[in-house]
Design a protein around this motif. Sequence first.
Motif, short mmCIF file in Angstrom:
data_model
loop_
_atom_site.label_atom_id
_atom_site.label_comp_id
_atom_site.label_asym_id
_atom_site.label_seq_id
_atom_site.Cartn_x
_atom_site.Cartn_y
_atom_site.Cartn_z
N VAL A 150 -12.67 -24.04 -26.20
CA VAL A 150 -13.42 -24.21 -26.72
C VAL A 150 -13.76 -23.37 -28.13
CG1 VAL A 150 -16.04 -23.95 -27.23
CG2 VAL A 150 -15.23 -24.61 -25.25
N ALA A 151 -13.58 -21.51 -27.53
CA ALA A 151 -13.08 -20.99 -28.88
C ALA A 151 -12.24 -21.36 -29.68
CB ALA A 151 -12.90 -19.09 -27.83
N ALA A 152 -10.75 -22.13 -28.71
CA ALA A 152 -9.72 -22.78 -30.35
C ALA A 152 -10.16 -23.05 -31.13
CB ALA A 152 -8.52 -22.83 -29.28
N GLY A 153 -11.12 -24.61 -30.46
CA GLY A 153 -11.28 -25.80 -31.26
C GLY A 153 -12.14 -25.23 -32.03
N LEU A 154 -13.19 -24.10 -32.05
CA LEU A 154 -14.21 -23.79 -33.26
C LEU A 154 -13.18 -23.02 -34.00
CD1 LEU A 154 -17.08 -22.50 -30.95
CD2 LEU A 154 -17.43 -23.94 -33.00
N LEU A 155 -12.53 -22.37 -34.02
CA LEU A 155 -11.68 -21.79 -34.64
C LEU A 155 -10.78 -23.02 -36.19
CD1 LEU A 155 -10.19 -18.94 -35.21
CD2 LEU A 155 -8.53 -19.21 -33.92
N ILE A 156 -9.63 -24.14 -35.32
CA ILE A 156 -9.37 -24.28 -35.73
C ILE A 156 -10.37 -25.64 -37.20
CG2 ILE A 156 -8.51 -26.94 -35.24
CD1 ILE A 156 -6.98 -25.95 -32.45
N ALA A 157 -11.65 -25.97 -36.65
CA ALA A 157 -13.09 -26.89 -36.91
C ALA A 157 -12.69 -25.22 -38.54
CB ALA A 157 -13.99 -26.77 -36.64
N GLU A 158 -13.35 -23.54 -38.84
CA GLU A 158 -13.14 -23.28 -39.21
C GLU A 158 -12.48 -23.87 -40.05
OE1 GLU A 158 -13.38 -19.10 -38.15
OE2 GLU A 158 -14.43 -19.64 -36.16
N PHE A 159 -11.15 -23.54 -39.88
CA PHE A 159 -9.63 -23.51 -40.29
C PHE A 159 -9.86 -25.22 -41.70
CE2 PHE A 159 -7.91 -19.75 -38.54
CZ PHE A 159 -7.68 -19.45 -39.82
N VAL A 160 -9.91 -26.16 -40.97
CA VAL A 160 -10.18 -27.38 -41.92
C VAL A 160 -11.01 -28.39 -42.06
CG1 VAL A 160 -8.35 -28.25 -40.03
CG2 VAL A 160 -10.60 -28.79 -38.59
N GLY B 265 -21.10 -21.89 -43.01
CA GLY B 265 -21.98 -22.45 -42.47
C GLY B 265 -22.03 -22.69 -40.85
N SER B 266 -22.31 -23.97 -40.60
CA SER B 266 -22.25 -24.55 -39.28
C SER B 266 -21.51 -24.29 -37.58
CB SER B 266 -23.42 -25.94 -39.27
OG SER B 266 -21.58 -26.94 -39.09
N VAL B 267 -20.33 -24.04 -38.24
CA VAL B 267 -19.80 -23.97 -37.66
C VAL B 267 -19.07 -22.56 -37.21
CG1 VAL B 267 -16.65 -24.06 -37.52
CG2 VAL B 267 -17.59 -25.90 -38.79
N LEU B 268 -19.15 -21.18 -38.37
CA LEU B 268 -19.00 -20.50 -38.04
C LEU B 268 -20.94 -19.91 -37.21
CD1 LEU B 268 -17.83 -17.61 -38.59
CD2 LEU B 268 -19.99 -17.19 -40.35
N VAL B 269 -21.67 -20.26 -37.23
CA VAL B 269 -23.00 -20.18 -36.86
C VAL B 269 -22.47 -20.29 -35.15
CG1 VAL B 269 -25.38 -21.02 -36.16
CG2 VAL B 269 -24.77 -20.59 -38.74
N ALA B 270 -21.77 -21.89 -34.82
CA ALA B 270 -21.24 -21.99 -33.87
C ALA B 270 -20.22 -20.88 -32.52
CB ALA B 270 -20.80 -23.81 -33.61
N ALA B 271 -19.50 -20.06 -33.96
CA ALA B 271 -18.34 -19.76 -32.94
C ALA B 271 -19.08 -18.32 -33.06
CB ALA B 271 -16.96 -19.67 -34.47
N TRP B 272 -20.04 -18.04 -33.45
CA TRP B 272 -20.78 -16.68 -32.34
C TRP B 272 -21.25 -16.63 -32.35
CZ3 TRP B 272 -20.20 -13.34 -38.69
CH2 TRP B 272 -18.33 -13.27 -38.72
N ALA C 37 -11.65 -12.32 -34.47
CA ALA C 37 -10.92 -13.37 -34.29
C ALA C 37 -11.92 -14.81 -33.84
CB ALA C 37 -9.83 -13.02 -32.51
N THR C 38 -12.94 -14.67 -33.51
CA THR C 38 -13.30 -16.05 -33.81
C THR C 38 -13.82 -16.32 -34.56
OG1 THR C 38 -15.29 -14.62 -32.60
CG2 THR C 38 -13.80 -16.02 -30.95
N GLY C 39 -14.31 -15.71 -35.97
CA GLY C 39 -13.93 -15.96 -37.17
C GLY C 39 -13.25 -16.04 -37.91
N SER C 40 -12.39 -15.56 -37.06
CA SER C 40 -11.06 -15.27 -38.81
C SER C 40 -10.97 -16.72 -39.59
CB SER C 40 -10.36 -15.22 -37.64
OG SER C 40 -9.37 -15.69 -37.21
N GLY C 41 -11.02 -17.64 -38.26
CA GLY C 41 -10.80 -18.81 -39.77
C GLY C 41 -11.71 -18.86 -41.27
N VAL C 42 -12.88 -17.99 -40.97
CA VAL C 42 -13.91 -18.33 -41.96
C VAL C 42 -13.53 -17.28 -43.13
CG1 VAL C 42 -16.40 -18.37 -43.24
CG2 VAL C 42 -15.82 -19.55 -41.53
N GLY C 43 -13.40 -15.99 -42.32
CA GLY C 43 -13.33 -14.45 -43.40
C GLY C 43 -11.87 -15.05 -43.48
#
Lengths: 293, 536
Positions: free
Chosen positions: B363-373, B381-388, B435-441
């Motif tokens: 799930v964490a990997a899925g959310l991380l991919i979503a942060e990138f794409v 917004g919502s993706v980072l909220v879910a990831a954290w 790590a879990t929010g790195s996509g957004v960062g």
Amino acid sequence: MKLVIDHVSKQYGSKVWALRNFSLELGPGVVGLLGPNGAGKSTLMSILATITRATEGSVVWNGTNIANNPDALRFVLGYLPQDFGVYPNLNPVEFLEYLAAVKGLDAAASRRRIDELLNLVNLTEARKRPLGGFSGGMKQRVGIAQALLNDPELLIVDEPTAGLDPEERVRFRNLLSDLSGERIVILSTHIVSDIEATATDIVLISKGALVAHASPEELLRQVEGKVWEWVVPSAEMNAAKQKYLISSTMRRSDGVHVRVLATEAPEGAQPVIASLEDAYLYQLANHRAEGTA
Amino acid sequence: MKNAHVLYHMVKADLLERVRRYGYLLTLLFTLFMAYGVYTGQLAYQFEGHRGVYNSAWLGCEMALVTTVFLTLFGFYVVKNTIQRDRETRVGQILASTPMSKSFYTVAKALSNFAVLTTMILVLALAALAMQLLHAENRHIYLWLLLSPIMAFGLTALAVTAALAVLFETLPGLRSGLGNVVYFFIWISLLIAGARPLDQNRPVTTGRYFADFSGIVSISSQMQAIVRHLDPQYNGGVALGVAFNADRLSAKRFLWTGLAWNPAMVLSRLMWLMIAAAIALLASLFFDRFDPARGWQFAMRKTKAQSPIENFEAAVNLPEQVVLPAHLTPLVHTSSGHKLRFIHLVRSELRLMLKGLRWWYLVAAGLLIAEFVAPLAAAHGSVLVAAWIWPILIWSQMGSRENRYATRSLIFSSPHALYRQLPAVWTAGIVVALATGSGVGIRLLLTGNLHAFAGWLVAAAFIPSLAIACGVWSGNSKLFEAIYTVWWYIGPLNHLPALDFMGTTPASDHTPVYLFLTMGLLAASLFGRRVRLAYA
């Protein structure tokens, strides 16, 4: 290498004194700490392990007061508490690696040490299994291994053989004897045979006070000629119990074979060789009598 | 008769054990704090600027709603440990060896929870009485009007909370921190679903009373009618919550003379009581009766798959008479410095945090991919909220793990237990957040949005700081799980700017505040650990 416990007292709440004015000086060797339940053994261990702070007095390690610099002791301390837990999802190797990191050991040095320790406590086969599935005895062996991780100069073990099977107990006793060369080992237990097998010195403690600090030979000498075996008819047992200090009893067809501690032999009693258990009971009884008087 | 006797003693022993703990005192203090909030108007019940005169009827209803809305959340976290305590103290194994049935045990535990929560209600009831005298708007005390709403709504709602706490403790998946998070969503769903008729400006139908878990519809609908009559501008708004700027004493007042009870209201409260009883009985189906094998059946299955040897303990013991001499290579200390050892410790703490998680990574990997794409606005917004929210159970262990697994004496007798181990745990928590929010960062950095990046960075440090402070001070994971879930729900998810520590709401710009809070929480953690250690 010297550990000095100088007039240490520990008070819980406003009334209970677990230790009172306790003083002791220890050098290399295995010190057996013996005492009845609630004597203050675990409190003393906890103070020496820097977990609890003494209410009064000081503990000095090689000239350093641990109240001022606890890390001077912690770097060379191995501690096996009476009750401790483990992280159930880790296996023994991971758990020991974690504790090695917490103790500040190098990763490379600790890895080889862990292999040897697991071998020593007979857990090599179980090195990949999660600790959550371990029995009490196996967890205790992990506890023994972690206490030896940093090659401690001061090793404190509180009831280390609790939960171990007889074979593992023998193994642990041998281990303590082998390790005792240039370090101080404090072994707290109420199992006299554990102390008999390993201790070079014995400390008796009761009601938070020091009763005796002597070698096993010296303690045995004090009770020499005062231990008797006496056959008592079952009906007279109660009277015998009230009159003498009895160290053990065994029922036989001719009556109850009683081991008695007394200055004068009871009528018909035969002298026997004193054991450490006799010496322990004798010292405690004397201490109680002094307290009452 | 015999069962009632056993039940009485079980509940009594459990209650005494709890109320004699230091934590219970804190619970009572928090309950008093809530009552004080009502007194000062910080915790306000209002109808678009209207409130009732402080008489017995109004204060009884207000306290009833404070109980059913807030105590049902807070109380759950207070009581959800009764079976766990029996497990930890091994008392459970003694009870399991008695003829007592599983359903008897779970019902007794639910009653014990209920008894603890009842003591909290009594505190609120006494506070309501005191409040009426202190405000002195109406000094006539009518005990029925004051107590009947508190007892009818408060007690029935808390009975459900008490039973749910037991059910959660019997379900292996919900026994831990996950249950604390899941309960929050059950609680919010019950409140929202029950309160829906209030927004619709329509008369309350009989069926709606039965869905009204908190009693807010039963109570507020009758008050709405009075306010409508007094103020034609009134649009039907009802608010119960924290009012930071409330000038409550100057609100327009109306006279509330008490609830007009109808059969549907009475029956609905009985229905919630029956639901509570059913939940307590349902819990017995999942209760493992303290069978240690069931807790570790998964691990044991794995062991069997790896080795055909049935008796594992016997397998690792050497044959008799073979006792190896002790041989240990003396430990050679290499010259690796403090920094390297600290990094090694952080790595070990990370491994400890992440060990045993299986599906979590997926799930964490899925959310991380979503942060990138995902589009950046959605990702931030919502993706980072879910990831954290996803690592909440990892963070919630911080600062309290040593308590939970009884490793305090092993860890706290190590060198630098305060200034090395605790910062290592904190750092590991930040690594998880980064790590879990790195996509957004990374995307914020690449797009040159340095202001938002700073907010992201501070949030990544704030979450573990809150976690470790809660863990150190409470000694368990529940406090963080409760606070963080509520905060996350109100702030980042529902976009309340002041509480949006992630900075996902356009209007929120509180990075300096959260930076300051982060430092304060870290200092509080170090201080909290310091007072628990004999020596620093």
